[in-house]
Design a protein around this motif. Sequence first.
Motif, PDB file in Angstrom:
ATOM      1  N   THR A   4       0.828  -1.209   0.000  1.00  0.00           N
ATOM      2  CA  THR A   4       0.000   0.000   0.000  1.00  0.00           C
ATOM      3  C   THR A   4       0.862   1.258   0.000  1.00  0.00           C
ATOM      4  O   THR A   4       2.029   1.230   0.390  1.00  0.00           O
ATOM      5  CB  THR A   4      -0.940   0.069   1.224  1.00  0.00           C
ATOM      6  N   GLY A   5       0.244   2.354  -0.387  1.00  0.00           N
ATOM      7  CA  GLY A   5       0.940   3.635  -0.363  1.00  0.00           C
ATOM      8  C   GLY A   5       1.320   4.045   1.042  1.00  0.00           C
ATOM      9  O   GLY A   5       2.412   4.586   1.277  1.00  0.00           O
ATOM     10  N   ASN A   6       0.429   3.810   2.005  1.00  0.00           N
ATOM     11  CA  ASN A   6       0.731   4.155   3.391  1.00  0.00           C
ATOM     12  C   ASN A   6       1.899   3.348   3.935  1.00  0.00           C
ATOM     13  O   ASN A   6       2.719   3.852   4.711  1.00  0.00           O
ATOM     14  CB  ASN A   6      -0.502   3.951   4.279  1.00  0.00           C
ATOM     15  N   GLN A   7       1.994   2.096   3.538  1.00  0.00           N
ATOM     16  CA  GLN A   7       3.094   1.249   3.965  1.00  0.00           C
ATOM     17  C   GLN A   7       4.419   1.794   3.425  1.00  0.00           C
ATOM     18  O   GLN A   7       5.420   1.844   4.143  1.00  0.00           O
ATOM     19  CB  GLN A   7       2.856  -0.184   3.497  1.00  0.00           C
ATOM     20  N   LEU A   8       4.410   2.233   2.183  1.00  0.00           N
ATOM     21  CA  LEU A   8       5.598   2.819   1.579  1.00  0.00           C
ATOM     22  C   LEU A   8       6.006   4.094   2.317  1.00  0.00           C
ATOM     23  O   LEU A   8       7.164   4.298   2.654  1.00  0.00           O
ATOM     24  CB  LEU A   8       5.357   3.111   0.099  1.00  0.00           C
ATOM     25  N   ASN A  35       3.274   8.882  -6.764  1.00  0.00           N
ATOM     26  CA  ASN A  35       2.026   8.230  -7.171  1.00  0.00           C
ATOM     27  C   ASN A  35       1.727   6.991  -6.331  1.00  0.00           C
ATOM     28  O   ASN A  35       0.570   6.731  -5.989  1.00  0.00           O
ATOM     29  CB  ASN A  35       2.059   7.862  -8.651  1.00  0.00           C
ATOM     30  N   MET A  36       2.759   6.244  -6.002  1.00  0.00           N
ATOM     31  CA  MET A  36       2.567   5.061  -5.165  1.00  0.00           C
ATOM     32  C   MET A  36       2.059   5.477  -3.782  1.00  0.00           C
ATOM     33  O   MET A  36       1.109   4.893  -3.270  1.00  0.00           O
ATOM     34  CB  MET A  36       3.878   4.270  -5.048  1.00  0.00           C
ATOM     35  N   GLU A  37       2.674   6.482  -3.195  1.00  0.00           N
ATOM     36  CA  GLU A  37       2.263   6.934  -1.868  1.00  0.00           C
ATOM     37  C   GLU A  37       0.869   7.555  -1.890  1.00  0.00           C
ATOM     38  O   GLU A  37       0.128   7.455  -0.906  1.00  0.00           O
ATOM     39  CB  GLU A  37       3.283   7.901  -1.294  1.00  0.00           C
ATOM     40  N   ALA A  38       0.506   8.179  -2.996  1.00  0.00           N
ATOM     41  CA  ALA A  38      -0.813   8.814  -3.110  1.00  0.00           C
ATOM     42  C   ALA A  38      -1.947   7.783  -3.055  1.00  0.00           C
ATOM     43  O   ALA A  38      -3.097   8.152  -2.820  1.00  0.00           O
ATOM     44  CB  ALA A  38      -0.898   9.626  -4.407  1.00  0.00           C
ATOM     45  N   ARG A  39      -1.648   6.522  -3.230  1.00  0.00           N
ATOM     46  CA  ARG A  39      -2.664   5.469  -3.140  1.00  0.00           C
ATOM     47  C   ARG A  39      -3.170   5.314  -1.709  1.00  0.00           C
ATOM     48  O   ARG A  39      -4.214   4.712  -1.492  1.00  0.00           O
ATOM     49  CB  ARG A  39      -2.101   4.127  -3.628  1.00  0.00           C
ATOM     50  N   GLY A  40      -2.419   5.842  -0.738  1.00  0.00           N
ATOM     51  CA  GLY A  40      -2.841   5.762   0.658  1.00  0.00           C
ATOM     52  C   GLY A  40      -3.043   4.329   1.110  1.00  0.00           C
ATOM     53  O   GLY A  40      -2.173   3.490   0.922  1.00  0.00           O
ATOM     54  N   PRO A  41      -4.216   4.023   1.675  1.00  0.00           N
ATOM     55  CA  PRO A  41      -4.461   2.674   2.181  1.00  0.00           C
ATOM     56  C   PRO A  41      -4.828   1.659   1.093  1.00  0.00           C
ATOM     57  O   PRO A  41      -4.942   0.470   1.369  1.00  0.00           O
ATOM     58  CB  PRO A  41      -5.646   2.870   3.134  1.00  0.00           C
ATOM     59  N   GLN A  42      -4.986   2.135  -0.127  1.00  0.00           N
ATOM     60  CA  GLN A  42      -5.349   1.240  -1.229  1.00  0.00           C
ATOM     61  C   GLN A  42      -4.126   0.478  -1.724  1.00  0.00           C
ATOM     62  O   GLN A  42      -2.984   0.913  -1.561  1.00  0.00           O
ATOM     63  CB  GLN A  42      -5.951   2.036  -2.376  1.00  0.00           C
ATOM     64  N   PRO A  71      -0.895  -4.526   6.396  1.00  0.00           N
ATOM     65  CA  PRO A  71       0.460  -4.115   6.026  1.00  0.00           C
ATOM     66  C   PRO A  71       1.149  -3.347   7.158  1.00  0.00           C
ATOM     67  O   PRO A  71       0.523  -2.552   7.855  1.00  0.00           O
ATOM     68  CB  PRO A  71       0.241  -3.197   4.824  1.00  0.00           C
ATOM     69  N   GLY A  72       2.431  -3.594   7.328  1.00  0.00           N
ATOM     70  CA  GLY A  72       3.230  -2.884   8.317  1.00  0.00           C
ATOM     71  C   GLY A  72       4.689  -2.866   7.908  1.00  0.00           C
ATOM     72  O   GLY A  72       5.081  -3.507   6.930  1.00  0.00           O
TER      73      GLY A  72
END
Length: 84
Positions: A4-8, A35-42, A71-72
């Motif tokens: 996920t983006g948040n994990q990144l 762009n990857m981080e902008a996915r957030g929790p998706q 994810p963590g």
Amino acid sequence: MLSTGNQLKAARALIGMDQNALADRAGVNVNTIRNMEARGPQGLTSGLDTVRKVQAALEEVGVEFLNHGRPGVRLRGLPTTEIA
């Protein structure tokens, strides 16, 4: 696995690495990281090769990706407390 983006974003924050440095280290464009981080929790929609490059770049500096039901991330060698 990086998923996920948040994990990144959490992985970068854990080691204090900015988006430009990660992009350079992974051999991808900084816009890819954004762009990857902008996915957030998706879930990430980048190609598998790109995700693997980014994951490998973070693993090289001690990040471990966890997916035990959610994810963590953590630094390698630390207790199993998840950070995400």
